[in-house]
Design an enzyme around this catalytic site. Structure first.
Site, PDB file in Angstrom:
ATOM      1  CD  GLU A 173      -3.142  -1.004   2.118  1.00 38.12           C
ATOM      2  OE1 GLU A 173      -3.053  -0.224   3.077  1.00 38.12           O
ATOM      3  OE2 GLU A 173      -4.136  -1.725   1.920  1.00 38.12           O
ATOM      4  CD  GLU A 292      -3.891  -5.884   2.918  1.00 45.83           C
ATOM      5  OE1 GLU A 292      -4.729  -5.210   3.556  1.00 45.83           O
ATOM      6  OE2 GLU A 292      -2.669  -5.664   2.934  1.00 45.83           O
TER       7      GLU A 292
HETATM    8  O1  AHR Z   1      -5.183  -6.062   6.840  1.00 42.93           O
HETATM    9  C1  AHR Z   1      -5.062  -4.943   7.665  1.00 42.93           C
HETATM   10  C2  AHR Z   1      -4.338  -3.786   6.993  1.00 42.93           C
HETATM   11  O2  AHR Z   1      -5.141  -3.267   5.967  1.00 42.93           O
HETATM   12  C3  AHR Z   1      -3.047  -4.121   6.306  1.00 42.93           C
HETATM   13  O3  AHR Z   1      -1.964  -4.098   7.172  1.00 42.93           O
HETATM   14  C4  AHR Z   1      -2.921  -2.999   5.310  1.00 42.93           C
HETATM   15  O4  AHR Z   1      -2.185  -3.390   4.180  1.00 42.93           O
HETATM   16  C5  AHR Z   1      -4.343  -2.609   4.998  1.00 42.93           C
HETATM   17  O5  AHR Z   1      -4.535  -1.256   5.083  1.00 42.93           O
END
Ligand code: AHR
Length: 499
Positions: A173, A292
């Protein structure tokens, strides 16, 4: 009763499911590692401190790949802290989640756990506070055969053979201002290109994932992907997508419609990848790593009140309900239907932290979202067939023409089996779904699994772990290649058909 229909044919092929779309994620965050997969002294742990009960459930979920060690965590992480004699590893203030990281569990412990859990690693490198040098060193430690500084260090740490880790994420990210070492698209694109070059020079067999946007909602979305790929198109293999949905507004119809937003997100990133492909006159195709995705919001309020700089607090411990399982089911259907371009996806996360599996000192239990994930991962492997679906629709606050039915068809040729996944998003009416499968000849229904509950907010807890649990339907009919199924209101369905 709502009425919907679906027609498919064995020649209408969308693509083959890459099993890695059923991946997950373990971050050094909250109790994911500590107490989730590692808890020395627990009656559930083995002699290394790895929780055997967690390993059993991870195996039941059949998780082919697990992303590690973060997440936001990775952007200020020194991988060297996590290897070597445990008593010599430094404790650090962990900046992403403002806790203390003990480093008792590190890279080699994760690799041992992954082997026992039957999952392949997807390793992330730190491109926040660090860069090319740390990335090439950790790759040398993991994948180089020996006779060099870091490969010999691995041997000294008791691991003789290289791990040959195939999948690597180039940071996490990096578009997000919350990220330690956040970068502009130009800065990140250039760093990703140079890091990829160094890593692939060292090990040409690896595959690399460049960071896409942290969400469709990011103001830089689109431009970020285009700029980053303009730099590193030739040296990376995938671009990442992340998304989390919430129902803070308690508008369940709109909440369930978010699978449409996820589909739009995927289509837009595919378009951007192909725009850069065209611009570069390239023959190479960049695919998507949706590394994610989940529902995340139940724990937001509690997390704001957490004490800082403690070790492994109860952080991001969402307790999932029935409607969350429905959206997770619809998101899985979206991933399956985009299997031609989405080759990797990670449910974020796996244990205790926004997770399908929860542990405590006294036991382990399956959250509601566990079931759609387990079903898709176990039964959703094969060839995805395109289907023509006719479903009644509704409008919600943020979406128009939302089909009450979300569905995906996976053909498993080896078992002569067709699996239909379906979500009925209506809160009032059951749905009669007619499926025309005449191209498969005379079909018969093997099993219809249903996950539903009268109460959309019903949850599974340690005290009541089976409040929301799958059951079997007996209400379906097959006749001459046509089948009729009853999908109860607010339900996730897995229909297995033999031909
Ligand atoms: O999964 C939780 C968090 O969400 C992760 O660390 C991050 O990559 C995202 O913002």
């Amino acid at each position: 009763m709502l009425k919907a229909s679906l027609i498919t044919d064995k020649y209408f092929v969308t693509g083959k499911v890459d099993p890695r779309i059923y991946g997950s994620f373990i971050e050094h965050l909250g109790r994911a590692v500590y107490e989730g997969i590692y808890q020395p002294g627990s009656p559930f742990a083995d002699e290394m401190g790895l929780r055997k009960d967690t390993i059993e459930l991870v195996k039941e979920l059949n998780v082919p790949v697990t992303r590690y060690p973060g997440g936001n965590f990775v952007s200020a992480y020194n991988w060297e802290d996590s290897v070597g004699p445990v008593n010599e590893r430094p404790k650090r203030p962990e900046l992403a989640w403002q806790v203390i990281e003990s480093n008792e569990f590190g890279l080699n412990e994760f690799m041992t756990w992954a082997k026992l859990a039957g999952t392949e690693p997807m390793m992330a490198v730190n491109l926040g506070t660090r860069g090319i040098d740390a990335a090439r060193n950790v790759l040398e430690y993991c994948n180089f055969k020996g006779g060099t500084y870091y490969s010999d260090l691995r041997k000294k740490h008791g691991v003789d053979e290289p791990y040959n880790i195939k999948l690597w994420c180039l940071g996490n990210e990096m578009d997000g201002p919350w990220q330690i070492g956040h970068k502009s698209a130009t800065e990140y694109g250039s760093l990703a290109w140079e890091t990829a070059k160094a890593m692939k020079t060292l090990d040409p067999n690896i595959e690399l994932v460049a960071c896409g946007s942290s969400g469709l909602w990011m103001p830089t979305f689109g431009d970020w992907e285009a700029t980053v790929l303009d730099y590193c198109y030739d040296s990376v293999d995938y671009i990442s997508l992340h998304t989390y949905y919430n129902n803070h507004a308690n508008d369940s119809a709109d909440f369930l419609a978010n699978s449409l937003g996820m589909n739009d997100f995927i289509k837009s990133v595919v378009a951007t990848c192909d725009y850069i492909k065209g611009k570069k006159h390239s023959k190479k195709q960049i695919n998507l790593s949706f590394d994610e995705w989940n529902v995340w919001y139940h724990s937001n309020e509690a997390d704001r009140k957490l004490e800082k700089w403690v070790h492994a607090p109860h952080q991001l411990e969402d307790v999932y309900n029935m409607e969350d399982a429905l959206l997770v089911g619809s998101m899985l259907i979206t991933l399956i239907n985009n299997c031609d371009r989405v080759k990797i996806a990670c449910l974020a996360q796996l244990v205790n932290v926004i997770a399908p599996i929860m542990t405590s000192d006294t036991g382990i239990w399956r959250q509601t979202i566990y079931y759609p994930f387990m079903h898709a991962s176990n039964f959703g492997r094969g060839t995805v067939l395109t289907s023509i679906v006719d479903s009644p629709v509704y409008d919600s606050k943020n979406y128009c023409d939302v089909p009450y039915l979300d569905s995906a068809v996976v053909w498993n040729e080896e078992n002569n089996e067709i699996v239909i996944f379906g979500v009925n998003k209506s809160f009032e009416e059951d749905m009669e779904l007619t499926c025309d499968l005449r191209q498969f000849g005379d079909v018969k229904i093997k099993e219809h699994i249903i996950l539903t509950h009268e109460n959309l907010k019903a949850e599974n807890t340690e005290a009541a772990p089976d409040t929301v649990a799958p059951m079997l339907s007996g209400k379906d009919v097959a006749d001459d290649g046509k089948c009729t199924f009853i999908l109860p209101k607010q339900s996730w369905n897995v229909i297995k058909i033999l031909y």
